[in-house]
Design a protein around this motif. Structure first.
Motif, PDB file in Angstrom:
ATOM      1  N   ASP A  63      34.528   4.681  86.499  1.00 37.68           N
ATOM      2  CA  ASP A  63      33.248   4.846  85.813  1.00 37.68           C
ATOM      3  C   ASP A  63      32.954   3.725  84.820  1.00 37.68           C
ATOM      4  OD1 ASP A  63      32.708   7.165  87.164  1.00 37.68           O
ATOM      5  OD2 ASP A  63      33.218   8.518  85.519  1.00 37.68           O
ATOM      6  N   MET A  64      33.997   3.189  84.176  1.00 39.20           N
ATOM      7  CA  MET A  64      33.756   2.139  83.184  1.00 39.20           C
ATOM      8  C   MET A  64      33.179   0.885  83.831  1.00 39.20           C
ATOM      9  SD  MET A  64      36.980   2.417  80.564  1.00 39.20           S
ATOM     10  CE  MET A  64      37.304   3.927  79.625  1.00 39.20           C
ATOM     11  N   LEU A  65      33.695   0.520  84.990  1.00 41.28           N
ATOM     12  CA  LEU A  65      33.174  -0.655  85.687  1.00 41.28           C
ATOM     13  C   LEU A  65      31.789  -0.364  86.265  1.00 41.28           C
ATOM     14  CD1 LEU A  65      33.806  -3.576  86.406  1.00 41.28           C
ATOM     15  CD2 LEU A  65      34.931  -2.772  88.485  1.00 41.28           C
ATOM     16  N   GLN A  66      31.566   0.862  86.687  1.00 37.85           N
ATOM     17  CA  GLN A  66      30.237   1.246  87.158  1.00 37.85           C
ATOM     18  C   GLN A  66      29.224   1.116  86.028  1.00 37.85           C
ATOM     19  OE1 GLN A  66      28.838   4.765  89.891  1.00 37.85           O
ATOM     20  NE2 GLN A  66      29.099   5.600  87.841  1.00 37.85           N
ATOM     21  N   SER A  67      29.585   1.577  84.838  1.00 30.46           N
ATOM     22  CA  SER A  67      28.692   1.492  83.689  1.00 30.46           C
ATOM     23  C   SER A  67      28.407   0.039  83.329  1.00 30.46           C
ATOM     24  CB  SER A  67      29.312   2.221  82.491  1.00 30.46           C
ATOM     25  OG  SER A  67      28.512   2.076  81.331  1.00 30.46           O
ATOM     26  N   LEU A  68      29.448  -0.768  83.231  1.00 30.87           N
ATOM     27  CA  LEU A  68      29.291  -2.172  82.852  1.00 30.87           C
ATOM     28  C   LEU A  68      28.415  -2.926  83.844  1.00 30.87           C
ATOM     29  CD1 LEU A  68      30.376  -4.327  80.766  1.00 30.87           C
ATOM     30  CD2 LEU A  68      32.064  -4.899  82.525  1.00 30.87           C
ATOM     31  N   SER A  69      28.521  -2.571  85.123  1.00 32.96           N
ATOM     32  CA  SER A  69      27.746  -3.253  86.172  1.00 32.96           C
ATOM     33  C   SER A  69      26.396  -2.586  86.420  1.00 32.96           C
ATOM     34  CB  SER A  69      28.548  -3.293  87.476  1.00 32.96           C
ATOM     35  OG  SER A  69      28.688  -1.995  88.024  1.00 32.96           O
ATOM     36  N   ASN A  70      26.047  -1.610  85.567  1.00 37.97           N
ATOM     37  CA  ASN A  70      24.777  -0.877  85.688  1.00 37.97           C
ATOM     38  C   ASN A  70      24.625  -0.211  87.056  1.00 37.97           C
ATOM     39  OD1 ASN A  70      22.449  -0.153  84.094  1.00 37.97           O
ATOM     40  ND2 ASN A  70      21.187  -1.335  85.511  1.00 37.97           N
ATOM     41  N   GLY A  71      25.758   0.225  87.607  1.00 40.20           N
ATOM     42  CA  GLY A  71      25.732   0.924  88.887  1.00 40.20           C
ATOM     43  C   GLY A  71      25.797   0.023  90.099  1.00 40.20           C
ATOM     44  N   LEU A  72      25.903  -1.294  89.879  1.00 38.38           N
ATOM     45  CA  LEU A  72      26.037  -2.210  91.016  1.00 38.38           C
ATOM     46  C   LEU A  72      27.317  -1.897  91.787  1.00 38.38           C
ATOM     47  CD1 LEU A  72      24.969  -4.788  92.483  1.00 38.38           C
ATOM     48  CD2 LEU A  72      26.438  -6.111  90.932  1.00 38.38           C
ATOM     49  N   LEU A  76      31.003  -1.255  76.903  1.00 32.10           N
ATOM     50  CA  LEU A  76      30.626  -0.901  78.267  1.00 32.10           C
ATOM     51  C   LEU A  76      29.113  -0.986  78.511  1.00 32.10           C
ATOM     52  CD1 LEU A  76      32.913   2.235  78.832  1.00 32.10           C
ATOM     53  CD2 LEU A  76      33.337  -0.123  79.566  1.00 32.10           C
ATOM     54  N   THR A  77      28.365  -1.491  77.534  1.00 33.63           N
ATOM     55  CA  THR A  77      26.927  -1.651  77.724  1.00 33.63           C
ATOM     56  C   THR A  77      26.668  -2.507  78.965  1.00 33.63           C
ATOM     57  OG1 THR A  77      26.598  -1.567  75.323  1.00 33.63           O
ATOM     58  CG2 THR A  77      24.775  -2.425  76.658  1.00 33.63           C
ATOM     59  N   PRO A  78      25.802  -2.070  79.865  1.00 31.39           N
ATOM     60  CA  PRO A  78      25.564  -2.840  81.096  1.00 31.39           C
ATOM     61  C   PRO A  78      25.222  -4.303  80.818  1.00 31.39           C
ATOM     62  CG  PRO A  78      24.544  -0.686  81.276  1.00 31.39           C
ATOM     63  CD  PRO A  78      25.050  -0.793  79.866  1.00 31.39           C
ATOM     64  N   LEU A  79      25.824  -5.186  81.618  1.00 30.39           N
ATOM     65  CA  LEU A  79      25.567  -6.614  81.508  1.00 30.39           C
ATOM     66  C   LEU A  79      24.128  -6.913  81.918  1.00 30.39           C
ATOM     67  CD1 LEU A  79      28.851  -7.798  83.267  1.00 30.39           C
ATOM     68  CD2 LEU A  79      28.356  -8.016  80.817  1.00 30.39           C
ATOM     69  N   SER A  80      23.495  -7.829  81.191  1.00 30.68           N
ATOM     70  CA  SER A  80      22.091  -8.155  81.481  1.00 30.68           C
ATOM     71  C   SER A  80      21.919  -8.661  82.910  1.00 30.68           C
ATOM     72  CB  SER A  80      21.578  -9.184  80.478  1.00 30.68           C
ATOM     73  OG  SER A  80      22.378 -10.355  80.500  1.00 30.68           O
ATOM     74  N   SER A  81      22.901  -9.453  83.383  1.00 31.25           N
ATOM     75  CA  SER A  81      22.803  -9.971  84.753  1.00 31.25           C
ATOM     76  C   SER A  81      22.863  -8.842  85.771  1.00 31.25           C
ATOM     77  CB  SER A  81      23.928 -10.976  85.019  1.00 31.25           C
ATOM     78  OG  SER A  81      25.199 -10.368  84.855  1.00 31.25           O
ATOM     79  N   CYS A  82      23.634  -7.796  85.485  1.00 27.59           N
ATOM     80  CA  CYS A  82      23.734  -6.658  86.404  1.00 27.59           C
ATOM     81  C   CYS A  82      22.476  -5.793  86.341  1.00 27.59           C
ATOM     82  CB  CYS A  82      24.968  -5.827  86.082  1.00 27.59           C
ATOM     83  SG  CYS A  82      26.522  -6.662  86.457  1.00 27.59           S
ATOM     84  N   ILE A  83      21.873  -5.709  85.164  1.00 31.69           N
ATOM     85  CA  ILE A  83      20.606  -4.981  85.042  1.00 31.69           C
ATOM     86  C   ILE A  83      19.562  -5.638  85.933  1.00 31.69           C
ATOM     87  CG2 ILE A  83      18.728  -4.364  83.473  1.00 31.69           C
ATOM     88  CD1 ILE A  83      20.827  -4.074  81.250  1.00 31.69           C
ATOM     89  N   GLU A  84      19.538  -6.964  85.918  1.00 34.34           N
ATOM     90  CA  GLU A  84      18.585  -7.691  86.761  1.00 34.34           C
ATOM     91  C   GLU A  84      18.863  -7.441  88.245  1.00 34.34           C
ATOM     92  OE1 GLU A  84      18.733 -11.804  85.761  1.00 34.34           O
ATOM     93  OE2 GLU A  84      18.193 -11.478  83.651  1.00 34.34           O
ATOM     94  N   ARG A  85      20.144  -7.363  88.625  1.00 35.73           N
ATOM     95  CA  ARG A  85      20.511  -7.193  90.034  1.00 35.73           C
ATOM     96  C   ARG A  85      20.307  -5.761  90.526  1.00 35.73           C
ATOM     97  NH1 ARG A  85      26.387 -10.120  90.350  1.00 35.73           N
ATOM     98  NH2 ARG A  85      26.263  -9.576  92.584  1.00 35.73           N
ATOM     99  N   GLY A  99      17.541  -3.727  89.557  1.00 33.42           N
ATOM    100  CA  GLY A  99      16.170  -3.241  89.416  1.00 33.42           C
ATOM    101  C   GLY A  99      15.513  -3.456  88.080  1.00 33.42           C
ATOM    102  N   GLY A 100      16.271  -3.922  87.075  1.00 32.25           N
ATOM    103  CA  GLY A 100      15.656  -4.267  85.796  1.00 32.25           C
ATOM    104  C   GLY A 100      15.708  -3.207  84.722  1.00 32.25           C
ATOM    105  N   ASN A 101      16.212  -2.000  85.033  1.00 28.71           N
ATOM    106  CA  ASN A 101      16.300  -0.934  84.026  1.00 28.71           C
ATOM    107  C   ASN A 101      17.758  -0.630  83.702  1.00 28.71           C
ATOM    108  OD1 ASN A 101      13.443  -0.407  83.901  1.00 28.71           O
ATOM    109  ND2 ASN A 101      13.632   0.656  85.863  1.00 28.71           N
ATOM    110  N   GLN A 102      18.055  -0.466  82.415  1.00 27.15           N
ATOM    111  CA  GLN A 102      19.417  -0.104  82.009  1.00 27.15           C
ATOM    112  C   GLN A 102      19.651   1.365  82.331  1.00 27.15           C
ATOM    113  OE1 GLN A 102      20.779  -1.449  78.121  1.00 27.15           O
ATOM    114  NE2 GLN A 102      22.058   0.373  77.885  1.00 27.15           N
ATOM    115  N   LEU A 103      20.647   1.633  83.174  1.00 26.05           N
ATOM    116  CA  LEU A 103      20.892   2.988  83.670  1.00 26.05           C
ATOM    117  C   LEU A 103      22.036   3.701  82.965  1.00 26.05           C
ATOM    118  CD1 LEU A 103      20.574   2.182  87.497  1.00 26.05           C
ATOM    119  CD2 LEU A 103      18.781   2.982  85.929  1.00 26.05           C
ATOM    120  N   PHE A 104      22.822   2.965  82.169  1.00 26.33           N
ATOM    121  CA  PHE A 104      23.976   3.555  81.508  1.00 26.33           C
ATOM    122  C   PHE A 104      23.927   3.234  80.018  1.00 26.33           C
ATOM    123  CE2 PHE A 104      25.015   3.157  85.924  1.00 26.33           C
ATOM    124  CZ  PHE A 104      25.756   4.299  86.213  1.00 26.33           C
TER     125      PHE A 104
END
Length: 315
Positions: free
Chosen positions: A238-247, A280-289, A291-296
């Motif tokens: 879950d920690m890596l999922q959060s950091l990658s914003n679900g990527l 664990l705040t989602p990385l900005s680059s992953c937010i972009e990849r 859909g653009g919305n922070q999910l975690f």
């Protein structure tokens, strides 16, 4: 050997520096596997088969001890993070039925530069080979995990060293699990491990002694996953999922009950955790990849860990 149902990756490819493109192909394959399934099989990982076999022997010796002896190593204030956790103590998040397992937790032996410090390991004096064997296994698994996290960093478009200090100074835990024969009075809803997701960054799972692991696919069907000698199962936490914003997907999985209630099972998952203060705040680059919305949410690894320990009954 039975054909694998999930992708198989060769860690030697990541070590390749011959200009063949194997290293880049490994990073891409790892990322795609963790994006699509959240699981893959790893070969040529550097963990000695002899050590895995010896560790299972030590585990069997410990769990064969009398219940009163094992209970001496269950220390409540450690919240199950070191030593012994009794049968039926842990349950999956959102499940009221206890899991049909008992286990032992150990962390790194060497000190780290982290100011908080981690609890000292407990060691069963009744099984003298337990400490040297498990310590050696921990070290080999961590070496492998460091390489995998370097590959993860590259896939997430971060410097290769992004996770290095997190892994070498993190709260990583090796869990030695015993699933005993199913007791006659077991709650009907109980499973060896009810459907759950792992808490941490990634998990390395040495081949278990019997089958039972299944992962939940996007179509709602359960897919059996097995590993043969020389293979390790790797999955996203879950920690890596959060950091990658679900990527990268933290996939629901379970361990099913055997067809024969007399069967026993041992397994050894290595839960790779970062330092407690890791953001664990989602990385900005992953937010972009994604859909653009922070999910975690924005939270530290320690905040998330304590929340989950309460949810599964260990705190």
């Amino acid at each position: 050997m039975t054909a694998q149902t999930i992708p198989v990756l060769d860690l030697k490819d990541f070590s390749s520096e011959d200009g063949s493109g194997k290293r880049e192909a490994f990073v891409l394959a790892l990322g795609e596997a963790l994006c699509d399934l959240g699981f893959f099989i790893l070969v040529n990982h550097g963990i000695e088969q002899r050590l895995i076999d010896t560790a299972y022997g030590a585990a069997e010796a410990f769990f064969a001890l009398p219940e009163s002896t094992k209970a001496q190593y269950a220390i409540a204030q450690m919240k199950g993070q070191r030593g012994f956790t009794q049968f039926g103590k842990e349950h999956a998040k959102n499940s009221t039925a206890p899991d049909l397992k008992e286990f032992w937790h150990l962390g790194r032996e060497r000190p780290t530069a982290h100011p908080v410090g981690y609890p000292n390991n407990l060691w069963p004096k009744e099984v003298p080979q337990f400490r040297p064997t498990m310590t050696a296994l921990f070290d080999q698994l961590e070496t492998c995990a460091c390489q995998l996290m370097q590959a993860c960093a590259q896939y997430l478009q971060q410097p290769e060293s992004f996770f290095s200090k997190q892994v070498t100074e993190g709260q990583t835990i090796l869990r030695i699990i015993h699933y005993p024969p199913i007791p006659a009075d077991a709650i009907p809803a109980s499973q060896r491990a009810a459907p759950h997701e792992d808490i941490n960054l990634i998990t390395l799972l040495c081949e278990a002694t019997t089958p039972g692991l299944e992962l939940l696919q996007s179509n709602g069907e359960w897919l059996p996953v097995h590993s043969a000698p020389g293979e390790i199962i790797v999955d996203t936490g879950d920690m890596l999922q959060s950091l990658s914003n679900g990527l990268l997907k933290s996939t629901t999985h379970r361990v099913t009950n055997p067809t024969s209630s007399r069967d026993r099972r041992f397994s050894m998952p290595f839960f790779v955790h970062p330092r407690p203060d890791f953001d664990l705040t989602p990385l900005s680059s992953c937010i972009e990849r994604t859909g653009g919305n922070q999910l975690f949410p924005a939270q530290t690894a320690e905040e998330y860990l304590q929340q989950r320990l309460k949810e599964i009954g260990l705190a």
